[in-house]
Every structure is written in C-alpha cells, then in structure tokens.
Design a protein around this motif. Structure first.
Motif, PDB file in Angstrom:
ATOM      1  N   ARG A 160     -50.410  68.679 106.482  1.00 28.49           N
ATOM      2  CA  ARG A 160     -50.472  69.935 106.179  1.00 28.49           C
ATOM      3  C   ARG A 160     -49.536  69.935 104.949  1.00 28.49           C
ATOM      4  O   ARG A 160     -48.506  69.517 104.813  1.00 28.49           O
ATOM      5  CB  ARG A 160     -50.023  70.974 107.208  1.00 28.49           C
ATOM      6  CG  ARG A 160     -49.937  72.231 106.787  1.00 28.49           C
ATOM      7  CD  ARG A 160     -49.493  73.181 107.739  1.00 28.49           C
ATOM      8  NE  ARG A 160     -48.053  73.106 108.622  1.00 28.49           N
ATOM      9  CZ  ARG A 160     -46.957  73.788 107.849  1.00 28.49           C
ATOM     10  NH1 ARG A 160     -47.053  74.377 106.776  1.00 28.49           N
ATOM     11  NH2 ARG A 160     -45.774  73.296 108.336  1.00 28.49           N
ATOM     12  N   LEU A 161     -50.164  70.618 103.779  1.00 31.05           N
ATOM     13  CA  LEU A 161     -49.343  70.965 102.675  1.00 31.05           C
ATOM     14  C   LEU A 161     -48.616  72.158 103.025  1.00 31.05           C
ATOM     15  O   LEU A 161     -49.274  73.360 103.033  1.00 31.05           O
ATOM     16  CB  LEU A 161     -50.188  71.141 101.504  1.00 31.05           C
ATOM     17  CG  LEU A 161     -49.688  71.474 100.333  1.00 31.05           C
ATOM     18  CD1 LEU A 161     -48.714  70.139  99.800  1.00 31.05           C
ATOM     19  CD2 LEU A 161     -50.706  71.395  98.983  1.00 31.05           C
ATOM     20  N   ALA A 162     -47.333  72.142 102.918  1.00 30.52           N
ATOM     21  CA  ALA A 162     -46.424  73.285 103.483  1.00 30.52           C
ATOM     22  C   ALA A 162     -46.255  74.297 102.402  1.00 30.52           C
ATOM     23  O   ALA A 162     -45.901  75.527 102.496  1.00 30.52           O
ATOM     24  CB  ALA A 162     -45.387  72.975 104.114  1.00 30.52           C
ATOM     25  N   GLY A 163     -46.314  73.673 101.188  1.00 30.65           N
ATOM     26  CA  GLY A 163     -45.872  74.384  99.996  1.00 30.65           C
ATOM     27  C   GLY A 163     -45.765  73.435  98.654  1.00 30.65           C
ATOM     28  O   GLY A 163     -45.650  72.327  98.760  1.00 30.65           O
ATOM     29  N   TRP A 164     -45.872  74.285  97.594  1.00 36.11           N
ATOM     30  CA  TRP A 164     -45.805  73.413  96.399  1.00 36.11           C
ATOM     31  C   TRP A 164     -44.752  74.228  95.281  1.00 36.11           C
ATOM     32  O   TRP A 164     -44.515  75.318  95.373  1.00 36.11           O
ATOM     33  CB  TRP A 164     -47.091  73.245  95.597  1.00 36.11           C
ATOM     34  CG  TRP A 164     -47.800  74.705  95.010  1.00 36.11           C
ATOM     35  CD1 TRP A 164     -48.423  75.448  95.987  1.00 36.11           C
ATOM     36  CD2 TRP A 164     -47.583  75.016  93.776  1.00 36.11           C
ATOM     37  NE1 TRP A 164     -48.756  76.409  94.910  1.00 36.11           N
ATOM     38  CE2 TRP A 164     -48.323  76.407  93.826  1.00 36.11           C
ATOM     39  CE3 TRP A 164     -46.881  74.770  92.600  1.00 36.11           C
ATOM     40  CZ2 TRP A 164     -48.531  77.212  92.605  1.00 36.11           C
ATOM     41  CZ3 TRP A 164     -46.939  75.582  91.368  1.00 36.11           C
ATOM     42  CH2 TRP A 164     -47.806  76.610  91.512  1.00 36.11           C
ATOM     43  N   VAL A 165     -44.147  73.314  94.674  1.00 38.68           N
ATOM     44  CA  VAL A 165     -43.151  73.641  93.662  1.00 38.68           C
ATOM     45  C   VAL A 165     -43.550  73.257  92.228  1.00 38.68           C
ATOM     46  O   VAL A 165     -43.742  72.081  92.188  1.00 38.68           O
ATOM     47  CB  VAL A 165     -41.608  73.351  93.999  1.00 38.68           C
ATOM     48  CG1 VAL A 165     -40.676  73.886  92.839  1.00 38.68           C
ATOM     49  CG2 VAL A 165     -41.380  73.827  95.429  1.00 38.68           C
ATOM     50  N   GLY A 166     -43.398  74.024  91.259  1.00 42.45           N
ATOM     51  CA  GLY A 166     -43.790  73.645  89.609  1.00 42.45           C
ATOM     52  C   GLY A 166     -42.390  73.390  89.187  1.00 42.45           C
ATOM     53  O   GLY A 166     -41.517  74.087  89.298  1.00 42.45           O
ATOM     54  N   VAL A 213     -45.891  68.494 104.163  1.00 37.99           N
ATOM     55  CA  VAL A 213     -45.514  67.950 102.841  1.00 37.99           C
ATOM     56  C   VAL A 213     -45.297  68.936 102.026  1.00 37.99           C
ATOM     57  O   VAL A 213     -46.015  69.958 101.773  1.00 37.99           O
ATOM     58  CB  VAL A 213     -46.778  66.968 102.214  1.00 37.99           C
ATOM     59  CG1 VAL A 213     -46.418  66.586 100.758  1.00 37.99           C
ATOM     60  CG2 VAL A 213     -46.980  65.733 103.182  1.00 37.99           C
ATOM     61  N   ILE A 214     -44.380  68.916 101.245  1.00 36.87           N
ATOM     62  CA  ILE A 214     -44.020  69.748 100.155  1.00 36.87           C
ATOM     63  C   ILE A 214     -44.261  68.930  98.763  1.00 36.87           C
ATOM     64  O   ILE A 214     -43.726  67.804  98.593  1.00 36.87           O
ATOM     65  CB  ILE A 214     -42.546  70.103  99.941  1.00 36.87           C
ATOM     66  CG1 ILE A 214     -42.258  71.180 101.183  1.00 36.87           C
ATOM     67  CG2 ILE A 214     -42.147  70.981  98.693  1.00 36.87           C
ATOM     68  CD1 ILE A 214     -40.585  71.551 101.279  1.00 36.87           C
ATOM     69  N   LEU A 215     -45.194  69.560  97.871  1.00 34.91           N
ATOM     70  CA  LEU A 215     -45.616  68.639  96.798  1.00 34.91           C
ATOM     71  C   LEU A 215     -44.821  69.257  95.504  1.00 34.91           C
ATOM     72  O   LEU A 215     -44.854  70.665  95.361  1.00 34.91           O
ATOM     73  CB  LEU A 215     -47.225  69.130  96.552  1.00 34.91           C
ATOM     74  CG  LEU A 215     -47.718  68.622  95.294  1.00 34.91           C
ATOM     75  CD1 LEU A 215     -47.521  66.884  94.825  1.00 34.91           C
ATOM     76  CD2 LEU A 215     -49.511  68.790  95.143  1.00 34.91           C
ATOM     77  N   VAL A 216     -44.176  68.564  94.593  1.00 34.99           N
ATOM     78  CA  VAL A 216     -43.644  69.001  93.461  1.00 34.99           C
ATOM     79  C   VAL A 216     -44.685  68.781  92.311  1.00 34.99           C
ATOM     80  O   VAL A 216     -45.030  67.420  92.092  1.00 34.99           O
ATOM     81  CB  VAL A 216     -42.194  68.092  93.443  1.00 34.99           C
ATOM     82  CG1 VAL A 216     -41.591  68.473  91.975  1.00 34.99           C
ATOM     83  CG2 VAL A 216     -41.351  68.592  94.260  1.00 34.99           C
TER      84      VAL A 216
END
Length: 233
Positions: A169-175, A142-145
């Motif tokens: 799995r949280l693969a990354g996040w974007v602000g 998952v990519i979390l915005v």
C-alpha cells in the motif's frame, strides 16, 4: 505502533530529509521513534568504522537512541549501487539477513518506525533480490518521496505502480524540491503538484522546499514544519 518503508523516485530525491523530518515531527508529539537505514553506500571512515551521513541523521532522530550498527548494519564506502559496493567489499547482501535484523526492531514497540531504502524502488541487493523485497517481506506500507524536478511526474507514477504491483500500500507521498530552478515558473510548478496529487493513489504528506544548508538535526526540524504524519500517526 506504526512502521513504514520510505523510498524515492531516484537517488538524491530527498528521502533522508523527509524521513528524518517525519521522525522529528513524531518526536514533537511525544512519540517514540526509530529510523533504520539497513543498507547504505557512500560512507566515510571513522575510528569507529564506516559511518553514513544519512544513517547518522536517522540515528539522531531515533528516541530513545540506539547504537549505530543497529540503525545501519551494512555500510559501504563507495557511493555506488549497494550491491556493487558490497561486492567490492567482499560482502554478499541477502534479503534473509536484512529481514532477520529488521523484523525484531519493528516489534520493539516504537510508536513510529521508518525504514529508509537506498536510491529508488528497484535497487538490487544481489542478482535475484531487490531492497524493495524487504518492504514486501515485512508487509510495510510505503511512503514515496518524489524529487521535484523535470521528469518527476513520470518517475513518481512509475514508482507508485511498481509499489502497488509488489502488493504493498502506498500510504502517502512527499514532494521534495531538489531542483530550485524547477520552481522558478510558479504556475508550472503548481501545475506539476496538481498533476501529482491527481494521479498518485495516496495523500500528499507535504511539500518540502529547498532548505538552507545546516546540520542534519536542524534540517530535520525545518523539514518537519512542512510535513504531516500518515493517517493514524
């Protein structure tokens, strides 16, 4: 070949801008791409049927292109929670249907596939299933915005915890700066970003500023300048 589920801390967190930006970035690198929006509410009537602006933005970044109905099989007119919009349309959303429509596309060999959710992580499909269950069934990282606004830290941490609790799995996040006033105090703004980086269990893939309004493709290209693909892509 990589595939991810893109979710947000809330409605209007910037999911579509980030998703289309990541697809645009992949295309710059010569990769084939696919953006999917399985369920969308807030769609407009056209001579070809209901069309959702977010789904159209993803279709524009899908290379080679695919028919709209493949990108967005379930489109509803009211801009309300998808399960309520479906109920008004006399349609029953079911996880099995979404899995059946999505899984073959993940196996089609695109270098990068992004499946964008609707609203936040726990948006219902029906009385017993959530849209997040689609990510779980497909075993997608998952990519979390993260919508950068007051309260964003708590929303981001709670969503990250829910993703992990789902076994994903949280693969990354974007602000995503959805509230320009939030950045007026530069020191406080940067302190918020530092807290997010220290408390979210995944790398930051970028911070997308408030971008000038433009057509979806131009905004995707502008967002791509502020993004990085997850490790391995």
């Amino acid at each position: 070949m990589s595939a991810y589920f893109v979710t947000g801390t809330d409605t209007d967190a910037g999911k579509t801008l980030v998703t289309s930006g990541l697809l645009a970035l992949a295309h710059r690198r010569g990769l084939t791409t696919l953006g999917l929006k399985p369920v969308a509410s807030g769609s407009d009537p056209t001579i070809e049927g209901l069309r959702n602006a977010d789904a159209l933005a993803l279709q524009a970044q899908t290379r080679p292109t695919l028919p709209y109905a493949t990108i967005n099989p379930f489109a509803f007119a009211p801009a309300i929670a998808p399960h309520l919009a479906a109920r008004r349309a006399g349609v029953t959303l079911a996880l099995d249907d979404l899995v059946e429509r999505t899984r073959p596309l993940l196996e089609a060999g695109r270098a990068l596939t992004l499946v964008e959710g609707a609203g936040g992580w726990r948006v219902p499909l029906n009385e017993t299933e959530d849209l997040s269950d689609l990510a779980a069934w497909l075993e997608l990282p998952v990519i979390l915005v993260v919508g950068l606004r007051l309260g964003g830290i708590s929303h981001a941490r709670l969503t990250a915890e829910a993703i992990t609790a789902s076994g994903l799995r949280l693969a990354g996040w974007v602000g995503s700066l959805v509230d320009p006033a939030f950045a007026d105090d530069d020191a406080l703004y940067r302190d918020n970003l530092t807290t997010l980086a220290a408390t979210l269990p995944a790398p930051c893939l970028g911070i997308v500023p408030r971008l000038p309004a433009g057509d979806a493709s131009a905004m995707a290209e502008a967002a791509a300048d502020h993004l990085a693909l997850p490790d391995g892509d």
